[in-house]
Write a protein that holds these residues in place. Sequence first.
Motif, PDB file in Angstrom:
ATOM      1  N   ALA A 146      -9.807 -64.822  19.106  1.00 43.17           N
ATOM      2  CA  ALA A 146     -10.826 -64.928  20.149  1.00 43.17           C
ATOM      3  C   ALA A 146     -11.845 -65.657  20.062  1.00 43.17           C
TER       4      ALA A 146
ATOM      5  N   ALA B  62     -10.781 -69.382  19.581  1.00 47.77           N
ATOM      6  CA  ALA B  62     -10.518 -70.141  20.910  1.00 47.77           C
ATOM      7  C   ALA B  62     -11.832 -70.226  21.647  1.00 47.77           C
ATOM      8  N   ALA B  63     -12.785 -69.726  21.413  1.00 46.25           N
ATOM      9  CA  ALA B  63     -13.951 -69.812  22.018  1.00 46.25           C
ATOM     10  C   ALA B  63     -14.993 -70.938  21.394  1.00 46.25           C
TER      11      ALA B  63
ATOM     12  N   LEU C 227     -18.990 -62.697  22.698  1.00 45.99           N
ATOM     13  CA  LEU C 227     -17.573 -63.274  23.372  1.00 45.99           C
ATOM     14  C   LEU C 227     -17.445 -62.524  24.685  1.00 45.99           C
TER      15      LEU C 227
ATOM     16  N   ASP D  48     -12.818 -61.882  29.170  1.00 46.68           N
ATOM     17  CA  ASP D  48     -11.852 -62.656  29.300  1.00 46.68           C
ATOM     18  C   ASP D  48     -11.654 -63.220  27.870  1.00 46.68           C
ATOM     19  N   GLN D  49     -12.119 -63.609  27.424  1.00 52.82           N
ATOM     20  CA  GLN D  49     -11.875 -64.188  25.989  1.00 52.82           C
ATOM     21  C   GLN D  49     -11.122 -63.258  25.052  1.00 52.82           C
TER      22      GLN D  49
END
Lengths: 280, 577
Positions: B34, B37-38, B152, B155-156
């Motif tokens: 996560a 991806a962020a 974070l 949704d992430q």
Amino acid sequence: MTMPNAEPRPAAKASDYRSDVKPIWCPGCGDHHVLMAFTRAFAQLGLPREQIAVISGIGCSSRIPAYTNCYGFHGIHGRSLALAAGLKVTRPDLTVVVASGDGDGYSIGGNHFLHACRRNIDMTYVVMDNHIYGMTKGQPSPTTEPELDTAMSPGGTGLRPFHPLVVALASGANFVARCFSGNPNETAKVLAEAIQHPGFSFVEILSPCVTFRPDERKWKDLVHPAPVAATDDPGRAARRIMTDDGFNIGVLYRGDRIPFRPAGGASVPDLSELSAEFEI
Amino acid sequence: MEKATGTVPSGVAIAFVGSGGAGALTTGNVLLEAACAAGLHGLLTRTLGPQIRGGEAAALLRLASHPVESAADRLDLLIGIDWVNAERFGAELKVGPGTLVIGDPEGTEPPPLVTASGARIMELPLTEMAKAVEGGRPNMIALGLAGRLMGLGLDQLTAAIGKFLSEKGAAAIAASCAGIEIGFSAAAGIEFGARLTLPEASESPRWLLSGNEATGLGALRGGIRFAAAYPITPATEILEWMAPNLTKVGGLLLQAEDELAAVNMIIGASYGGTPSLTATSGPGLSLMIEALGLATSAEVPIVIVDVMRGGPSTGIPTKSEQADLNIAVYGMHGDAPHLVLAPQSVGDCLFTTQWATYLAEALQAPAIVLSDQFMGQARASIERPADIAFVGKRAVAAAGSTPYKRYALAAGGVSPMAIPGTPGCQYTADGLTHTETGTPTSGAQHHLAQLDKRHDKLDGFDYGNHWATVEGSGEFAILTWGSLTGAAREACEQLAAEGIAARVISPRLLLPTRPGQMAKALEGVTRILVVEQTHGAQFHRYLRAHYDFPVRLQALNRPGPLPITAQEICRALKEGQ
Ligand SMILES: Cc1ncc(C[n+]2csc(CCOP(=O)(O)OP(=O)(O)O)c2C)c(N)n1
Ligand code: SF4
Ligand SMILES: [Mg+2]
């Protein structure tokens, strides 16, 4: 083997397969005749010399590759089967023949023997069994008789000899034969068949060590053809071998197990596809 | 534990611990995904108890805005999904007054390493909270908590778990998302200073992978098309990644009956013309040594990856150490020049394995690649590596090169190798001392000529700048190798922030040694600290045996499994002043 139906090339002579390296073997050693049988078998099959690889370990018997005019690898003690397996699965086009001795193949290399039989890669395994360690000058091997008195085993080992042919059958070898070096023509015929037989073929050649086992000179009087034809039942073949006199010669078992499947063709056109899984 | 030196904010360090089945490693992995991806970077290392399955596990995660290559010296956040056997981690969990510890008041008490640390301990009934969801699990509560504390978004986190559980079905994903949401809400009121600022958007393409996967990919990129191996922790993932991927490129992996077979199989395959590799760990390397000498003498290129673990003997299979240096460098009998290389990070496992393959093929010699458990089993984000040009290419003999001499004393020492099938070049490869044609001999002149040949071809080769990482130009040098390179680099940055100029020298090529290049790298140095993860100071002794140094070497060595951190390196350098 490579080309089951290839026409034997009439021009091939046994001497074409002999290199000009002079063997280090003692005069009268059975291995001279094994070399003769190798070259005759290759000639019978008409195999191109460069398509044959003779792979060995360490011992008097293992010196054979350099005496042929084929590709060869004289590796380390006991590991020839593994080396040959790596070669054959990546180069299925080659005819791979592995040469070993009773110490090399049954003692230090014993584990590889089991797994080579089980893996059933298409190659031929030849063990020149003289019931002694020749190269290191006369110590007992796994096939030495229990009572043989040697410097390292005074009074004998007292140990039961190992039954390589039965072990091979139990482990899955696809072709099992026993030969005598003193009959190079017959040995060549069996070798040629072993090479052509799919899968792992095991040929035990009784090959006297005249220096450390002079008593083995009398093997020529003891050997005799196997009284019955080869079977395709490994259990029956094993029972026969367990109870025979150790000197019946010929093909003893022909199996039909499917050989190991070597490396195949590529399914991705380029390597960048392999790293797609790492993209964030 | 001591406070961070207060100079470089090196991101956030988080640990999840739990007993078997509690899902500590899953939680760490999903949080890493996560975060990456962020747009963040991260490194996840893991430490396991000795049980096969069901033992305690800890996921140690560092997240930052820049790539992370080394272990943290402190924990900002520790979440105990449960505390069963957590005391076994001992000093591997760097809990201190700066750590926020979150644990469940039900079940096992937190261990003394937590309660006596001065950490801020917060109790949250994770198990009870998870019960609010059908099929809910406490580790998902922990994920929601940690994710929010990191900065974070919900949704992430749910996107990451959706991807992770994509094969488990909608119900499992929904339950996990609900658990994450509960944890996420619970984090709202928690004060946590180390929160990260998320980058705008990630500009450059990045990868997330383990060192062992990177090793496998590097091997394939370098041209490896055959592998044979025997399973062993912590190298097995290399094999498990390579087996299906080799098949895709027309290659093959064979599981051997033991390491003696594995190494001989790859020698056979390579003799047949196929670039070949095996991967193992210390016990397996020990078994392969005789065959390494064969590959050296018969001049057959092979690559052996050793993912080092604690030794000697069976040692600590699941934890890292650098103590196979001696066997890799000195293990063989006789004079046996060969290549030894060491990757320096998760990402560098790719480059170094690829380069090792290239070198082995070019020089017709065995190459040992010394990876280790720390980077092998770590997962990290890296900038997408460039497709480098090192693809193994060996000198081969053409048909009918008569009279063919396999071991000809050619200029540069590398003699063309005939691949079986080549007409007119039949020869027998041999581990016996041989003449130029390969015929065994015991003559002194042939022995010397071939020893010279094999030495010269390695020594005379131009390895370029890849031989080492040399960074910075300060008077102080941190001399290290392998997975400690990242810690040394981080130490340099911290020292720079304090106004101390230091440089990192980390040889990637350990054999053959490069005295000329080392002397250049050391120009102007007044202090040298040698950093390594061994008990016996193996690297220090190796350096003293092979290199000349302008000053006395100072040693910082400690056996595994505790990683050496940047802060320790800084301290050692300053103390030695
Ligand atoms: C690892 C290792 N151990 C021991 C030896 C010494 N050695 C060389 S040949 C041999 C025995 C060979 O016996 P066998 O395989 O029966 O071959 P023969 O000489 O009888 O043909 C031994 C023990 C060696 N070369 N390598
Ligand atoms: S020692 Fe025995 S096996 Fe070796 S060469 Fe002489 S006779 Fe043959
Ligand atoms: Mg023998």
